[in-house]
Design a protein around this motif. Structure first.
Motif, mmCIF file in Angstrom:
data_model
loop_
_atom_site.group_PDB
_atom_site.id
_atom_site.type_symbol
_atom_site.label_atom_id
_atom_site.label_comp_id
_atom_site.label_asym_id
_atom_site.label_seq_id
_atom_site.Cartn_x
_atom_site.Cartn_y
_atom_site.Cartn_z
ATOM 1 N N LEU A 202 0.958 -1.047 -0.009
ATOM 2 C CA LEU A 202 -0.219 0.047 -0.047
ATOM 3 C C LEU A 202 0.799 1.201 -0.172
ATOM 4 C CD1 LEU A 202 -3.026 -0.534 2.710
ATOM 5 C CD2 LEU A 202 -3.142 -0.485 0.033
ATOM 6 N N GLY A 203 2.194 1.104 -0.017
ATOM 7 C CA GLY A 203 3.139 2.400 0.268
ATOM 8 C C GLY A 203 3.488 2.768 1.391
ATOM 9 N N TYR A 204 3.338 1.859 2.673
ATOM 10 C CA TYR A 204 3.756 2.103 3.782
ATOM 11 C C TYR A 204 5.176 1.507 3.971
ATOM 12 C CZ TYR A 204 -0.779 4.031 4.458
ATOM 13 O OH TYR A 204 -2.094 4.693 4.415
ATOM 14 N N VAL A 205 5.920 2.042 5.077
ATOM 15 C CA VAL A 205 7.166 1.240 5.448
ATOM 16 C C VAL A 205 6.668 0.277 6.546
ATOM 17 C CG1 VAL A 205 9.029 2.828 4.754
ATOM 18 C CG2 VAL A 205 7.679 3.122 7.026
ATOM 19 N N ASP A 206 7.298 -0.836 6.781
ATOM 20 C CA ASP A 206 7.145 -1.606 8.076
ATOM 21 C C ASP A 206 7.230 -0.666 9.335
ATOM 22 O OD1 ASP A 206 6.283 -3.918 7.001
ATOM 23 O OD2 ASP A 206 7.934 -5.134 7.017
ATOM 24 N N ILE A 207 6.303 -1.215 10.198
ATOM 25 C CA ILE A 207 6.399 -0.556 11.619
ATOM 26 C C ILE A 207 7.175 -1.510 12.408
ATOM 27 C CG2 ILE A 207 4.746 1.193 11.530
ATOM 28 C CD1 ILE A 207 2.567 -0.623 12.302
ATOM 29 N N GLY A 208 8.040 -1.047 13.268
ATOM 30 C CA GLY A 208 8.503 -1.710 14.288
ATOM 31 C C GLY A 208 7.604 -2.247 15.458
ATOM 32 N N GLN A 209 7.955 -3.428 15.958
ATOM 33 C CA GLN A 209 7.015 -4.291 16.681
ATOM 34 C C GLN A 209 6.597 -3.460 17.910
ATOM 35 O OE1 GLN A 209 5.910 -7.178 15.640
ATOM 36 N NE2 GLN A 209 4.458 -7.129 17.395
ATOM 37 N N ASP A 210 7.559 -2.553 18.616
ATOM 38 C CA ASP A 210 7.036 -1.962 19.763
ATOM 39 C C ASP A 210 6.025 -0.867 19.468
ATOM 40 O OD1 ASP A 210 9.156 -0.492 18.503
ATOM 41 O OD2 ASP A 210 9.526 0.620 20.442
ATOM 42 N N GLU A 211 6.082 -0.536 18.231
ATOM 43 C CA GLU A 211 5.449 0.607 17.636
ATOM 44 C C GLU A 211 3.904 0.248 17.017
ATOM 45 O OE1 GLU A 211 5.582 4.103 17.736
ATOM 46 O OE2 GLU A 211 7.513 3.788 18.892
ATOM 47 N N CYS A 212 3.573 -1.184 17.081
ATOM 48 C CA CYS A 212 2.433 -1.694 16.608
ATOM 49 C C CYS A 212 1.408 -1.969 17.746
ATOM 50 C CB CYS A 212 2.288 -2.184 15.637
ATOM 51 S SG CYS A 212 3.316 -3.738 15.620
ATOM 52 N N SER A 213 0.026 -2.258 17.232
ATOM 53 C CA SER A 213 -0.936 -2.621 18.174
ATOM 54 C C SER A 213 -0.753 -4.284 18.439
ATOM 55 C CB SER A 213 -2.118 -2.603 17.483
ATOM 56 O OG SER A 213 -3.327 -3.131 18.389
ATOM 57 N N PRO A 214 -0.734 -4.760 19.831
ATOM 58 C CA PRO A 214 -0.738 -6.170 20.134
ATOM 59 C C PRO A 214 -1.872 -6.802 19.572
ATOM 60 C CG PRO A 214 -1.014 -4.828 22.085
ATOM 61 C CD PRO A 214 -0.972 -3.897 20.954
ATOM 62 N N PHE A 215 -2.954 -6.338 19.190
ATOM 63 C CA PHE A 215 -4.134 -7.097 18.773
ATOM 64 C C PHE A 215 -4.139 -7.264 17.199
ATOM 65 C CE2 PHE A 215 -4.989 -3.985 22.222
ATOM 66 C CZ PHE A 215 -4.989 -5.006 23.529
ATOM 67 N N ARG A 216 -4.242 -8.461 17.057
ATOM 68 C CA ARG A 216 -4.234 -8.776 15.519
ATOM 69 C C ARG A 216 -5.878 -8.893 14.856
ATOM 70 N NH1 ARG A 216 -0.477 -11.085 12.787
ATOM 71 N NH2 ARG A 216 -1.805 -12.020 11.524
ATOM 72 N N GLY A 217 -5.924 -8.392 13.712
ATOM 73 C CA GLY A 217 -7.358 -8.423 12.985
ATOM 74 C C GLY A 217 -7.796 -9.699 12.820
ATOM 75 N N GLY A 218 -9.022 -9.735 12.287
ATOM 76 C CA GLY A 218 -9.792 -11.023 11.907
ATOM 77 C C GLY A 218 -10.562 -11.765 12.569
ATOM 78 N N GLU A 219 -11.576 -12.578 11.998
ATOM 79 C CA GLU A 219 -12.514 -13.581 12.448
ATOM 80 C C GLU A 219 -11.962 -14.629 13.596
ATOM 81 O OE1 GLU A 219 -16.597 -15.771 10.934
ATOM 82 O OE2 GLU A 219 -14.883 -15.432 9.674
ATOM 83 N N SER A 220 -10.879 -15.147 12.794
ATOM 84 C CA SER A 220 -10.345 -16.296 13.708
ATOM 85 C C SER A 220 -9.860 -15.605 15.125
ATOM 86 C CB SER A 220 -9.313 -16.705 12.881
ATOM 87 O OG SER A 220 -9.625 -17.208 11.754
ATOM 88 N N GLU A 221 -9.330 -14.544 15.124
ATOM 89 C CA GLU A 221 -8.828 -13.743 16.440
ATOM 90 C C GLU A 221 -9.979 -13.372 17.248
ATOM 91 O OE1 GLU A 221 -5.915 -13.002 19.071
ATOM 92 O OE2 GLU A 221 -5.611 -13.911 17.076
ATOM 93 N N ALA A 222 -11.021 -12.965 16.657
ATOM 94 C CA ALA A 222 -12.194 -12.572 17.262
ATOM 95 C C ALA A 222 -12.961 -13.823 18.193
ATOM 96 C CB ALA A 222 -13.245 -11.762 16.425
ATOM 97 N N LEU A 223 -13.090 -14.921 17.309
ATOM 98 C CA LEU A 223 -13.686 -16.000 17.755
ATOM 99 C C LEU A 223 -12.845 -16.797 19.035
ATOM 100 C CD1 LEU A 223 -15.503 -17.498 14.532
ATOM 101 C CD2 LEU A 223 -16.571 -16.309 16.393
ATOM 102 N N LYS A 224 -11.686 -16.669 18.594
ATOM 103 C CA LYS A 224 -10.562 -17.334 19.891
ATOM 104 C C LYS A 224 -10.700 -16.399 20.995
ATOM 105 C CE LYS A 224 -5.858 -17.012 20.148
ATOM 106 N NZ LYS A 224 -4.775 -16.755 19.410
ATOM 107 N N ARG A 225 -10.793 -15.222 20.952
ATOM 108 C CA ARG A 225 -10.888 -14.269 21.987
ATOM 109 C C ARG A 225 -12.312 -14.303 22.797
ATOM 110 N NH1 ARG A 225 -8.147 -9.708 23.811
ATOM 111 N NH2 ARG A 225 -6.200 -9.913 22.454
ATOM 112 N N LEU A 226 -13.293 -14.386 22.014
ATOM 113 C CA LEU A 226 -14.536 -14.755 22.628
ATOM 114 C C LEU A 226 -14.968 -15.926 23.168
ATOM 115 C CD1 LEU A 226 -17.680 -13.834 22.843
ATOM 116 C CD2 LEU A 226 -18.204 -15.057 20.892
#
Length: 530
Positions: A202-226
């Motif tokens: 999309l034209g973005y540079v990769d962000i470092g691990q300490d600079e990004c959200s610890p919550f991963r997107g997606g239905e699989s992750e949501a159902l696991k959390r639920l």
């Protein structure tokens, strides 16, 4: 021209397979199914002028969360014999081109109450009806249909939670039918289709691990959390909204399901049913409005009021919003946004917001109150814009509703109740571990000074390797006098709104602003401590 009859499933939110009535209807009795997501440059394209990494509309954390959700959806569709067709461009133009190119008989998409999507949908539905294409757009992002609630209330949205709950009744059950396969994707003709892009593509540079959200997107992750939440019956049964520790960051004291609900990675109706199942199996549990079930109802309440209130996202022209002469102080706004207010509790929360794209609801309350009616008297719309950009769960109706509430512009009017930027955090985290984590410059400050480091003697500041005014800012205002001044201004503004019966003009606001500035001694006292 593609051959055969087909259905187009347009994904926007509702990024899931379970309890997705639009997808289910699109798949029924059709030869070909085209599952489409349109990358909207308005939302996704990098903007070098924004104050944080991201597009003009969204911070990088939320864009990344969306991409993870799309990749997960694509993977689920592939297991069912289909795939996600990713296109790029202005969504209504792209959709109309696809409808023309493919022989589509049915267009299906989840109903959306946001003004931006309402305008898009109007264009697409108009084209479909002239082309004789059936449109199916069910309400499944909320528990209830906001239009029904507004009709039941005589054409206006209910303005209190209690009246909303009374009108709403019981929500409809989620779809019990599970999709075991989907029709094949038809010939896509000359339309340019791609896979789900990466952040880099999309034209973005990769962000470092300490600079990004610890919550991963997606239905699989949501159902696991639920699932984890459902299994902790005791926690679900005793959950109370006003409680919970805003400084708990390693294991947040809440579900963190809000971003998954925002993108529709999880069905709110399915979540509601899961909570009911837990309640049936425990002896006692909390009730709305403070229970988890109550939180889902709050979400629907805000959606309904937002949908039924013109100009809900602004002060002017919004009939449920008090007209208040907020400061136009960009210096104070920037200090708040960039975590440089000199109040460690406030600044740590704003660092967590920028890095994680999320913070606990009581932490949100603290910083929103501080910016508006508590200390800085800056317009709630400016704070709303920052949250709208940086939060992964930023949701148009809920974000605006909460800022209206916390600035005492609507819903809640006890402006004398102010969150202290010092004692509120200390109550939960006397040692200041949260501050030490998100503001490492203060990590060696003794606990008795961690919330008010400017009061530490110079010898202690030196030993802690943090000189106030050099390594960490002095407070931008003095809380005691600033909050007193804010109360005075709120009282004057409330009196003006009452006297003019809610018909406050621009001129009235200007006059009141002038009147409030006639106390220069007080203003000077509140200005930055130099």
């Amino acid at each position: 021209m593609a051959s055969g009859s087909g259905s187009l499933m347009w994904f926007r939110k509702g990024l899931r397979i379970h309890d997705n009535p639009a997808l289910q209807y699109a798949a029924e009795g059709t030869k070909f199914l085209y599952p489409v997501f349109v990358i909207d440059p308005h939302y996704m394209e990098p903007d070098k002028n924004a104050f944080s990494l991201g597009s003009a509309r969204a911070g990088l954390n939320r864009i990344n969360f969306l991409l993870e959700s799309l990749a997960d959806l694509d993977s689920s569709l592939k297991k069912l014999g289909s795939r996600l067709l990713v296109l790029k461009g202005e969504p209504s133009e792209v959709l109309i081109r696809c409808l023309k190119e493919w022989e589509v008989e049915k267009l299906c998409f989840e109903y959306d109450t946001e003004p931006y999507y309402q305008a898009l949908d109007f264009k697409v539905k108009n084209y479909a009806s002239t082309a004789g294409i059936e449109v199916f757009s069910p309400v499944s992002h909320t528990l209830f249909n906001p239009t029904d609630i507004i009709q039941k209330n005589g054409g206006r949205p209910p303005l209190s939670y209690q009246s909303f709950v009374k009108l709403a009744g019981q929500p409809s059950s989620p779809l019990s039918h599970t999709l075991s396969s989907l029709p094949l994707v038809g010939d896509v003709g000359s339309c340019v289709i791609s896979e789900v892009p990466t952040i880099k593509e999309l034209g973005y540079v990769d962000i470092g691990q300490d600079e990004c959200s610890p919550f991963r997107g997606g239905e699989s992750e949501a159902l696991k959390r639920l699932n984890e939440i459902k299994n902790d019956k005791e926690w679900v049964a005793t959950f109370e909204k006003p409680k919970g520790n805003p400084s708990a960051f390693l294991r947040p004291a809440t579900t963190v399901l809000s971003p998954y609900l925002k993108f529709g990675c999880i069905s709110c109706r399915f979540f509601y049913q899961c909570l009911q199942d837990v309640y049936k199996n425990v002896k006692r549990h909390t009730s709305p409005p403070v229970s988890l079930l109550g939180q889902l109802l709050w979400r629907d309440f805000f959606y309904t009021v937002a949908f039924g209130t013109p100009n809900f996202d602004q002060m002017r022209g919004n009939r449920i919003c008090k007209q208040i002469p907020w400061n136009d102080d960009d210096e104070l706004l920037t200090a708040w946004r960039d975590a440089r207010t000199g109040y460690p509790w406030i600044d740590a929360i704003m660092v967590q917001l920028r890095k994680w794209g999320w913070m606990h609801h009581l932490a949100r309350h603290s910083v929103a109150c501080f910016l508006t009616r508590g200390d800085l008297f800056v317009h709630w719309e400016k704070g709303r814009d920052v949250f709208e950009r940086l939060l992964i769960d930023s949701d148009w109706a809920i974000n605006n509703g909460n800022w209206l509430w916390l600035s005492c512009s609507s819903f809640f009017y006890q402006y004398n109740r102010i969150y202290s930027p010092i004692s509120f955090g200390k109550k939960y985290d006397p040692n200041g571990d949260y501050i030490r984590h998100f503001l490492p410059i203060l990590k060696d400050m003794p606990r008795e000074y961690i919330y008010e480091p400017w009061t530490a003697p110079l010898s202690i500041q030196t030993k802690a390797k943090c000189i106030i005014g050099r390594d960490y800012p002095k407070p931008v205002v003095l809380h005691d006098s600033a909050s007193k001044e804010c109360r005075r201004k709120m009282a004057e503004a409330y009196a003006l709104n009452k006297d003019s019966n809610g018909m406050v003009s621009e001129e009235d606001i200007r006059n009141l602003r002038r009147k409030l500035k006639e106390d220069p001694e007080q203003e000077a006292k509140n200005k930055r401590i130099r």
